[in-house]
Design a protein around this motif. Structure first.
Motif, PDB file in Angstrom:
ATOM      1  N   PRO A   1      -3.840  12.292 -30.648  1.00 19.71           N
ATOM      2  CA  PRO A   1      -4.492  13.599 -30.738  1.00 19.71           C
ATOM      3  C   PRO A   1      -4.245  14.443 -29.500  1.00 19.71           C
ATOM      4  O   PRO A   1      -3.821  13.928 -28.464  1.00 19.71           O
TER       5      PRO A   1
ATOM      6  N   ARG B   1     -28.274   0.132 -44.007  1.00 21.00           N
ATOM      7  CA  ARG B   1     -27.722  -0.688 -42.948  1.00 21.00           C
ATOM      8  C   ARG B   1     -28.411  -0.355 -41.639  1.00 21.00           C
ATOM      9  O   ARG B   1     -28.676   0.794 -41.330  1.00 21.00           O
TER      10      ARG B   1
ATOM     11  N   LEU C   1     -17.797  -1.554 -41.356  1.00 22.77           N
ATOM     12  CA  LEU C   1     -18.261  -0.355 -40.640  1.00 22.77           C
ATOM     13  C   LEU C   1     -18.764  -0.725 -39.256  1.00 22.77           C
ATOM     14  O   LEU C   1     -18.436  -0.067 -38.263  1.00 22.77           O
ATOM     15  N   ASP C   2     -19.574  -1.776 -39.197  1.00 20.48           N
ATOM     16  CA  ASP C   2     -20.076  -2.221 -37.896  1.00 20.48           C
ATOM     17  C   ASP C   2     -18.916  -2.556 -36.968  1.00 20.48           C
ATOM     18  O   ASP C   2     -18.901  -2.148 -35.812  1.00 20.48           O
TER      19      ASP C   2
ATOM     20  N   TRP D   1     -15.801  -1.595 -36.893  1.00 22.21           N
ATOM     21  CA  TRP D   1     -14.976  -0.460 -36.447  1.00 22.21           C
ATOM     22  C   TRP D   1     -15.810   0.685 -35.892  1.00 22.21           C
ATOM     23  O   TRP D   1     -15.258   1.728 -35.522  1.00 22.21           O
ATOM     24  N   GLY D   2     -17.148   0.499 -35.860  1.00 19.04           N
ATOM     25  CA  GLY D   2     -18.006   1.535 -35.287  1.00 19.04           C
ATOM     26  C   GLY D   2     -18.055   2.797 -36.121  1.00 19.04           C
ATOM     27  O   GLY D   2     -18.187   3.892 -35.586  1.00 19.04           O
ATOM     28  N   GLN D   3     -17.955   2.628 -37.434  1.00 16.82           N
ATOM     29  CA  GLN D   3     -17.973   3.799 -38.318  1.00 16.82           C
ATOM     30  C   GLN D   3     -19.295   3.903 -39.058  1.00 16.82           C
ATOM     31  O   GLN D   3     -19.998   2.910 -39.240  1.00 16.82           O
ATOM     32  N   ARG D   4     -19.599   5.108 -39.501  1.00 17.52           N
ATOM     33  CA  ARG D   4     -20.695   5.266 -40.435  1.00 17.52           C
ATOM     34  C   ARG D   4     -20.142   5.285 -41.849  1.00 17.52           C
ATOM     35  O   ARG D   4     -19.047   5.771 -42.087  1.00 17.52           O
TER      36      ARG D   4
ATOM     37  N   ARG E   1      -1.052   9.865 -26.455  1.00 14.26           N
ATOM     38  CA  ARG E   1      -2.257  10.571 -26.878  1.00 14.26           C
ATOM     39  C   ARG E   1      -2.570  11.572 -25.787  1.00 14.26           C
ATOM     40  O   ARG E   1      -2.575  11.212 -24.611  1.00 14.26           O
ATOM     41  N   ALA E   2      -2.868  12.793 -26.140  1.00 17.34           N
ATOM     42  CA  ALA E   2      -3.101  13.814 -25.125  1.00 17.34           C
ATOM     43  C   ALA E   2      -4.577  14.129 -24.951  1.00 17.34           C
ATOM     44  O   ALA E   2      -4.968  14.789 -24.001  1.00 17.34           O
ATOM     45  N   ALA E   3      -5.387  13.690 -25.880  1.00 19.75           N
ATOM     46  CA  ALA E   3      -6.814  13.985 -25.771  1.00 19.75           C
ATOM     47  C   ALA E   3      -7.583  12.921 -26.510  1.00 19.75           C
ATOM     48  O   ALA E   3      -7.213  12.536 -27.605  1.00 19.75           O
ATOM     49  N   ASP E   4      -8.628  12.430 -25.890  1.00 19.94           N
ATOM     50  CA  ASP E   4      -9.523  11.535 -26.586  1.00 19.94           C
ATOM     51  C   ASP E   4     -10.942  12.032 -26.396  1.00 19.94           C
ATOM     52  O   ASP E   4     -11.335  12.448 -25.312  1.00 19.94           O
ATOM     53  N   ARG E   5     -11.652  12.007 -27.481  1.00 20.39           N
ATOM     54  CA  ARG E   5     -13.018  12.482 -27.479  1.00 20.39           C
ATOM     55  C   ARG E   5     -13.891  11.491 -26.736  1.00 20.39           C
ATOM     56  O   ARG E   5     -13.759  10.288 -26.883  1.00 20.39           O
ATOM     57  N   ARG E   6     -14.757  12.019 -25.919  1.00 24.85           N
ATOM     58  CA  ARG E   6     -15.793  11.188 -25.349  1.00 24.85           C
ATOM     59  C   ARG E   6     -16.799  10.971 -26.455  1.00 24.85           C
ATOM     60  O   ARG E   6     -17.329  11.915 -27.025  1.00 24.85           O
ATOM     61  N   VAL E   7     -16.993   9.727 -26.828  1.00 24.20           N
ATOM     62  CA  VAL E   7     -17.887   9.460 -27.936  1.00 24.20           C
ATOM     63  C   VAL E   7     -19.321   9.616 -27.478  1.00 24.20           C
ATOM     64  O   VAL E   7     -19.812   8.850 -26.649  1.00 24.20           O
ATOM     65  N   VAL E   8     -19.957  10.639 -28.003  1.00 24.00           N
ATOM     66  CA  VAL E   8     -21.351  10.913 -27.655  1.00 24.00           C
ATOM     67  C   VAL E   8     -22.173  10.766 -28.937  1.00 24.00           C
ATOM     68  O   VAL E   8     -21.809  11.307 -29.958  1.00 24.00           O
ATOM     69  N   ARG E   9     -23.229  10.010 -28.875  1.00 23.29           N
ATOM     70  CA  ARG E   9     -24.044   9.859 -30.080  1.00 23.29           C
ATOM     71  C   ARG E   9     -25.483  10.204 -29.833  1.00 23.29           C
ATOM     72  O   ARG E   9     -25.979   9.986 -28.769  1.00 23.29           O
TER      73      ARG E   9
END
Lengths: 218, 218
Positions: free
Chosen positions: A84, A214, B44-45, B47-50, B210-218
């Protein structure tokens, strides 16, 4: 006149594919196309989702799947030079305004068809200049606080309408997600949506109880 | 003989739709179909997906989209009585073993075609009894520690092969995700995969930075 709102971010190959079809699809039906650049990463944050590029086997899948689609449909696909990439400037350049659709087409062509780096201001300026769209002044406008706020507003408005991914098309109040669903959008615009006879049953089904949720563990 | 591994969880309408086609698709090509029940929530768990049911507008989309697909293709679709539901017992009943495909067909029919509660042992026993599959003894077998471990093993093996969603089909080493991609699987089995001439280019593209990675904020 029916309006079709098209939500996209340049990071998505599927939004690129959809862009290549959506203009003619709408024009053939007399529908008004409104293009909305949105920051996909902000949608993901809002809904608590990970993006395809953030799950390694899913990222690999998207590359294979995109290449397969392009080969099958004769779509030029070089992929942007890095992926990305940071799409903010490209998105701010693509806000509603004069020649918006030509700007979007020029940016898509530079990145997805020709392999340019869509995170690079030079690439973006060159793409606009090549299309006679005055890259320098557009880049200046895209750097203003107003442009930054306008992109945030577009993204928030999309979230408010339930947009959770790109590309999303909304016709009236009917939301369609994904390049794969352009044919369904076309049928809907043609008054031949196969869902129409089933909407009442669907409301009943959706009102049923959830029996399991879940525990979200990360 | 080519083997097609089919990964599914009863909670997914798309896995139901794919199940209705996959048997004939494989048989027509002399491919061996191996069905693998997996716990989607565990994927899901991992791979950290919803999941779709965990993002409200995406859940609504899946219901509309599924109803549209069923109407278009003449597929019986009543939806299970509650959704999402706990699929563990249904999955343990569906592990590899004698009459596995008939068991799966019976469970799908009871839930997705007839609207039964697939989280209910009584519904599952009735579905198996109706198909002459001795529900009582199968339910007893599914409650053993061995069955519980076997489902965990199936799920872990799927994760090990990069399965991140359902349905997933793997032919040889080629992974296809989603009911929408059964035609691509068929082309692949027929030796007409449009990706084949592009695999080298794809490897090059995927090796780019990869030129950009999102900081995962939840």
């Amino acid at each position: 006149v029916t309006t079709v709102d098209f939500y996209f971010d340049y990071v998505s190959p599927y939004a690129y594919f959809a862009w290549l079809r959506i203009g003619e699809l709408c024009a053939a039906r007399g529908a008004l196309l409104r293009a909305h650049p949105v920051l996909f990463a902000a949608l993901l944050d809002h809904w608590g989702q990970r993006g395809p590029a953030e799950v390694p086997p899913r990222r690999a899948w998207v590359f294979r799947d995109g290449a397969r689609y392009a080969a099958r449909h004769g779509v030029p696909l070089a992929w942007p030079a890095a992926h990305p990439f940071n799409p903010l400037l490209a998105l701010r350049l693509s806000l509603p305004g004069p020649e918006q659709h030509r700007v979007i087409a020029a940016i898509y062509r530079a990145g997805w068809a020709r392999g340019g780096d869509l995170g690079s201001p030079e690439t973006l300026r060159g793409a606009l200049d090549d299309a006679g769209l005055d890259g320098a002044s557009r880049l200046a406008a895209a750097a203003t606080p107003e442009a930054k706020q306008a992109l945030r507003d577009e993204t928030d408005a999309a979230i408010g309408r339930g947009v959770f991914g790109v590309p999303t098309m909304i016709a009236g109040d009917e939301l369609f997600w994904g390049n794969d669903r352009l044919d369904d959008l076309a049928a809907h615009l043609d008054g031949q949506d196969p869902l129409d006879p089933h909407r009442e049953q669907l409301r009943e089904v959706m009102a049923r109880p959830r029996a399991a949720d879940r525990r979200v563990v990360r």
